[in-house]
Design an enzyme around this catalytic site. Sequence first.
Site, short mmCIF file in Angstrom:
data_model
loop_
_atom_site.label_atom_id
_atom_site.label_comp_id
_atom_site.label_asym_id
_atom_site.label_seq_id
_atom_site.Cartn_x
_atom_site.Cartn_y
_atom_site.Cartn_z
N HIS A 77 -5.53 -2.08 6.83
CA HIS A 77 -6.54 -1.12 7.32
C HIS A 77 -7.84 -1.84 7.68
CE1 HIS A 77 -4.30 2.58 6.12
NE2 HIS A 77 -3.81 1.78 5.20
N ASN A 150 -3.23 9.01 4.84
CA ASN A 150 -2.80 8.52 6.15
C ASN A 150 -2.57 9.69 7.09
OD1 ASN A 150 -2.82 5.75 5.62
ND2 ASN A 150 -0.67 5.70 4.98
FE1 HDD Z 1 -3.60 1.52 0.71
C1 HDD Z 1 -6.51 0.38 2.01
C2 HDD Z 1 -3.92 4.44 2.55
C3 HDD Z 1 -0.51 2.56 -0.37
C4 HDD Z 1 -3.44 -1.15 -1.32
N1 HDD Z 1 -4.94 2.26 2.04
C5 HDD Z 1 -6.09 1.63 2.42
C6 HDD Z 1 -6.81 2.47 3.35
C7 HDD Z 1 -6.08 3.61 3.50
C8 HDD Z 1 -4.91 3.48 2.66
C9 HDD Z 1 -6.41 4.78 4.38
C10 HDD Z 1 -8.11 2.11 4.02
C11 HDD Z 1 -9.29 2.65 3.28
C12 HDD Z 1 -10.55 2.35 4.06
O1 HDD Z 1 -10.74 2.95 5.12
O2 HDD Z 1 -11.30 1.51 3.60
N2 HDD Z 1 -2.41 3.13 1.09
C13 HDD Z 1 -2.77 4.26 1.77
C14 HDD Z 1 -1.78 5.27 1.58
C15 HDD Z 1 -0.82 4.74 0.77
C16 HDD Z 1 -1.22 3.40 0.45
C17 HDD Z 1 -1.83 6.66 2.19
C18 HDD Z 1 0.43 5.36 0.25
C19 HDD Z 1 0.56 6.62 0.01
N3 HDD Z 1 -2.21 0.81 -0.57
C20 HDD Z 1 -1.02 1.40 -0.91
C21 HDD Z 1 -0.38 0.65 -1.97
C22 HDD Z 1 -1.23 -0.39 -2.26
C23 HDD Z 1 -2.36 -0.27 -1.36
C24 HDD Z 1 0.94 1.01 -2.61
C25 HDD Z 1 -1.09 -1.50 -3.26
C26 HDD Z 1 -0.27 -1.52 -4.27
N4 HDD Z 1 -4.72 -0.14 0.47
C27 HDD Z 1 -4.49 -1.09 -0.46
C28 HDD Z 1 -5.58 -2.14 -0.53
C29 HDD Z 1 -6.60 -1.62 0.52
C30 HDD Z 1 -5.90 -0.39 1.07
C31 HDD Z 1 -5.10 -3.52 -0.37
C32 HDD Z 1 -7.07 -2.61 1.56
C33 HDD Z 1 -8.54 -2.43 1.66
C34 HDD Z 1 -8.89 -1.52 0.60
O3 HDD Z 1 -7.78 -1.18 -0.09
O4 HDD Z 1 -10.00 -1.11 0.34
O5 HDD Z 1 -6.11 -2.21 -1.80
#
Ligand code: HDD
Length: 691
Positions: A77, A150
């Site tokens: 993202h 999402n």
């Molecule tokens: Fe995630 C970012 C949505 C599963 C780890 N995720 C991130 C963002 C969104 C989502 C919208 C961007 C937020 C922003 O605008 O800053 N992610 C989801 C959804 C998931 C999902 C809807 C499943 C239902 N994500 C998921 C899992 C993991 C992560 C299973 C780790 C185990 N996601 C992350 C992250 C991020 C992220 C690596 C990257 C940047 C941040 O968090 O702030 O931690």
Amino acid sequence: MVTKKSAARTNQDAVGQGGELHQFGHTGLTTNHGTPISDNQNSLRFGARGPTLLEDFVLREKIFHFDHERIPERIVHARGTGAHGYFECTQAIPELTQACVFQKEGHRVPVFCRFSTVAGSKGSKDTPRDVRGFAVKFYTEQGNWDLVGNNMPVFFIQDAIKFPDLVHAVKPEADRGFPQAASAHDTFWDFVSLMPESLHTVMWLMSDRALPRSFRMMQGFGVHTFRFVNAKGKSHFVKFHWKPKQGLQSTLWDEAVKISGADSDYLRRDLYEAIQSGAFPEWELGVQVFDQEWADKQDYDVLDATKLIPEESVPVKIVGRMVLDRYPDNFFAETEQVAFLPSNIIPGIDFTDDPLLQGRLFSYLDTQKSRLGTVNFHQIPINAPRCPFSNMQRDGMMQTHVPKGRATYEPNSLDEAGEPAGPRAQAHGFRSFPSTVDDGVKLRVRAESFADHYSQARLFYRSQTEVEQEHLIAGLVFELSKVQLNHVRVRVLSHMRVIDEDLAKRAAQGLGLDLPPPAKPARKPVDMTPSKALSILAQKTPVAGRMLGILVTDGADKGLLEMLLTGAQEAGVAVKLIAPQVGGVTLSDGTQLAADEKIAGAPSVLFDAVALLLTQEQASKLCNNKAAVDFVADAYGHLKAIGHNGAAQPLLDRAGVSVDKGVFVIKTGDDLLGKVASRFWERRHQVDGMA
Ligand code: HDD
């Protein structure tokens, strides 16, 4: 340029909450430590042509700060855009939850919402085939609640332990560093074809949902099943839905490809322009609420994030609305530094044992430390709660608070000596719902109730209209044609056979491959009743919020143009005027009219519909202008409405346009404006390959 306003704000921010502010009234350019700067053009040197001096603290501080302007981009993202706004409760539901945002109709709290693509890096394009992030931070009086969702209601994996594998597979391939922002490559399809739990979300990814026309025109989903808890401690399960007032709309694939060349910032510009023009995008917040007894009766597990609950089974109850009415003042300070945490929750809402959600509760907090560099990222204005917050946590890099006194531990009895004792736990504070667990055995297992990976993939495919099914198959064929490992393609087809035989057959035909034997599902899929809510084209979509491109030349009929402009304003349709040159044109009555764009800079893929207001002479002239011919040919190929003034006929002929319901001479403004959001699907048989 440093204005008085921004200089004053810099002072304020540097001190932050809780600090003492001593203002001495600087309004001019200073160093970060407040020293007035007399010359911002020249470094300090020995003689006019001599060496630059190490002593130049102004130069060194400026370059030093510049060198560190970039922070690590989000691992996923990374590319996003955001806006401020508010959430308003439209239907109080105290019987379901004590969450402060749902207690009183009309109650508003500020929000910040960030939309994103998932796979691409920060500098990639806005319009790849991808899932879109839809994250909302509610600044409530009980703390920040982050709904980090999402634009699709399901996810690729069931357990957070697979997230790094999923992301590694879709990101650019490790040895070559490409493809950027694309799932159409070996490693992605290799992984998902070995992980059948991903197939349902893969169907969504191949569908039009992955090609939104606008962030304003997509749904959002909290994905997981959460809990509502009311004041009496009674709990219900809940799924969250955002429904856009602007309706749902996607681009065609050919359009998305061309948009990415014409304007790689297409979606963020769209959001920016809408908000700046006062057309504030709005979503309804809906909830699907159900209890354990209902959940126990389903063929799927409500804790499995690869499953949705059809709206026909549990209707979506609308409880609020979100309006985005202010674009950030500064992209980095706000959109880039905003840190969403699924663990940001408020009393009245709680987690469930969904194993994907449980892993996310760790990951986001952890990632913010690496991205923003400090455990104090919550003090950055965009992340700070708008309610008072206070605890015994201390120090850390970039501490901006200046707490007073000795109370850094709890319990303490400092108050007995007349000193401040610091904050104490509160009786009405957050309490986890005392849920029970199935059994007490510690195991690395997947529940048997998570074993069906095909029924909902089938449900999704069968819930699409004929056109949408064609698009989904075309998407699949395109992506698998980019895959180079044939055994991967074959494995994907074997899964498709389990999802739907017709889907598999058409995909195999598109690839020129024989159908392999079907995959062997761990659990036999069931046929669920198709759900209209899963189709975009089955929904009505309003014209307000769309964009009309009007191509004008010298001599264009002023009356007709004015009629269109007035009609567009009344209908809430934005307009851009496109001319052979940006300097504009002279209309039929001699009026000079400036253009917004030159033809080559504004291809018709950027508009929902087009109007051609030309003289016959100019239309003939434009027949030799490739950008003008493409403008018309693409609008036709992308099945859009083309309204014209009759004299445009030579250009229509040159672009190979045949008359149909969507190609017409404009008589009244409504002729065209009523069709701005429409596509003329029957035309797709004439323009095979583009639609
Ligand atoms: Fe995630 C970012 C949505 C599963 C780890 N995720 C991130 C963002 C969104 C989502 C919208 C961007 C937020 C922003 O605008 O800053 N992610 C989801 C959804 C998931 C999902 C809807 C499943 C239902 N994500 C998921 C899992 C993991 C992560 C299973 C780790 C185990 N996601 C992350 C992250 C991020 C992220 C690596 C990257 C940047 C941040 O968090 O702030 O931690």
